[in-house]
Scaffold this motif. Structure first.
Motif, PDB file in Angstrom:
ATOM      1  N   SER B 137     -27.778  18.598 -33.849  1.00  0.00           N
ATOM      2  CA  SER B 137     -26.687  18.412 -34.809  1.00  0.00           C
ATOM      3  C   SER B 137     -25.644  19.512 -34.710  1.00  0.00           C
ATOM      4  O   SER B 137     -24.659  19.497 -35.441  1.00  0.00           O
ATOM      5  N   ARG B 138     -25.839  20.478 -33.782  1.00  0.00           N
ATOM      6  CA  ARG B 138     -24.921  21.614 -33.733  1.00  0.00           C
ATOM      7  C   ARG B 138     -23.540  21.222 -33.193  1.00  0.00           C
ATOM      8  O   ARG B 138     -22.525  21.611 -33.725  1.00  0.00           O
ATOM      9  N   SER B 143     -25.697  17.167 -28.935  1.00  0.00           N
ATOM     10  CA  SER B 143     -26.162  15.801 -29.207  1.00  0.00           C
ATOM     11  C   SER B 143     -26.357  15.043 -27.903  1.00  0.00           C
ATOM     12  O   SER B 143     -27.403  14.400 -27.685  1.00  0.00           O
TER      13      SER B 143
END
Lengths: 129, 210
Positions: B137-138, B143
């Motif tokens: 999710s960074r 992703s």
């Protein structure tokens, strides 16, 4: 034991379409394939980690090495050959390569084009702030 | 073709006669062809993820890039595991063809061990990344990274399960023709995972770590 001898009967004992127990691979082909694969992998690591290649040319060099290694895997491990039993496999492979090329190259092309036609990233960042 | 094929032991039989007037192709050839079509469709699915990774690999959103994250020594060991597991898988098939069952069990045990080592290394890499705050999710880059590499990892997991089932089938049913055809499909699957890993290694790790 019947099971033990299942594949050892001669071709004359078999109905058309049954297995003849033959296998396309051999110890030599797997070993050669492994040697080539190790060599090409080593070359890829070498090219990416050293300045052996002119640095803007490194991605192209890596791509060539990767494609060569995929070819080695196809021929020596998956036994895709030019033999008559393999015509259908080769045609399907050609079609697969076409689709993969269209998806990857097409996506990159379209996204690069969209990117180039967008407002410059810095301006967007200004707007977001 | 058919004129030549008439010189074989019996007309209409055997692999050399599978075209034209020689009757149906051997089941082994047909099964391998069908499974090859499946593998190609699988590779096409991967190509979509490769395309998204290639598009998104620069979009780190101020977070870590591949250059900060990837450890090539780690990746090199993973690659060696996969290459040697492909080799032992091929040797296992040869052992079955020669009815050397202990050789088959040894080769497939090695294949399983190498595949499991690969999976363990990949999982430890993922856990390390998430622990460093570089989870999926960074950023868009991460992703794409996790979905591409993770999907390959899922395939390896499925391959290990399949491998266990095949060893059980050989143990229970013996090396009969239909079991050996399944074994052939498994080996095709396992070798195809190697091909995908070569693309992954080059695009994600070697180009990303520069």
């Amino acid at each position: 034991m019947a099971e033990e001898n299942a594949g050892e009967s001669t071709a004359a004992d078999k109905a058309p379409g049954t297995d003849d127990g033959s296998h396309s691979g051999s110890l030599a082909s797997y070993t050669i394939g492994l040697a080539f694969a190790l060599l090409l992998t080593g070359a890829s690591f070498l090219v990416s980690q050293t300045n052996l290649l002119w640095s803007p040319g490194v991605p192209a060099g890596l791509a060539v090495l990767a494609i060569a290694q995929m070819g080695v895997h196809l021929v020596f491990f998956l036994h895709i050959s030019t033999g008559p039993d393999n015509t259908n496999n080769v045609l399907a492979l050609a079609f697969g390569v076409l689709i993969v090329t269209l998806i990857v190259a097409g996506s990159l092309w379209i996204m690069a084009n969209l990117n180039a036609n967008m407002i410059p990233a810095s301006a967007v960042m200004e707007m977001l702030r | 073709m058919s004129a030549h094929s008439g010189t074989a032991e019996l007309p209409g039989l055997g692999t050399t006669l599978a075209r034209g007037g020689g009757g149906p192709a051997p089941v082994r050839i047909v099964v391998a062809y069908g499974f090859w079509i499946f593998l190609l469709s699988d590779i096409i699915m991967f190509s979509a993820l490769f395309a998204s990774y290639a598009v998104l690999s620069g979009q780190t959103n101020g977070g870590p890039s591949g250059h900060d994250l990837f450890e090539l020594r780690h990746v090199g060991i993973e690659t060696l595991c996969l290459l040697f597991s492909s080799y032992t898988c091929g040797l296992g098939l040869l052992a079955v063809a020669r009815r050397r069952m202990s050789g088959f069990y040894l080769c497939f045990a090695l294949t399983f061990a190498l595949g499991a080592t690969f999976l363990g290394l990949e999982l430890s890499e993922f856990v390390g990344l998430v622990a460093r705050g570089a989870g999926p999710s960074r950023s868009a880059f991460l992703s794409a990274f996790f979905s591409l590499v993770g999907l390959h990892g899922l395939h390896v997991t499925a391959g290990l399960l399949w491998l266990s089932f095949m060893v059980a089938q050989i143990a229970v049913r013996g090396p009969r023709d239909f079991v050996r055809r399944r074994l052939l499909c498994f080996s095709l699957f396992w070798h195809a995972l190697d091909i995908i890993w070569v693309a992954l290694l080059t695009l994600v790790y070697l180009m990303g770590a520069r």
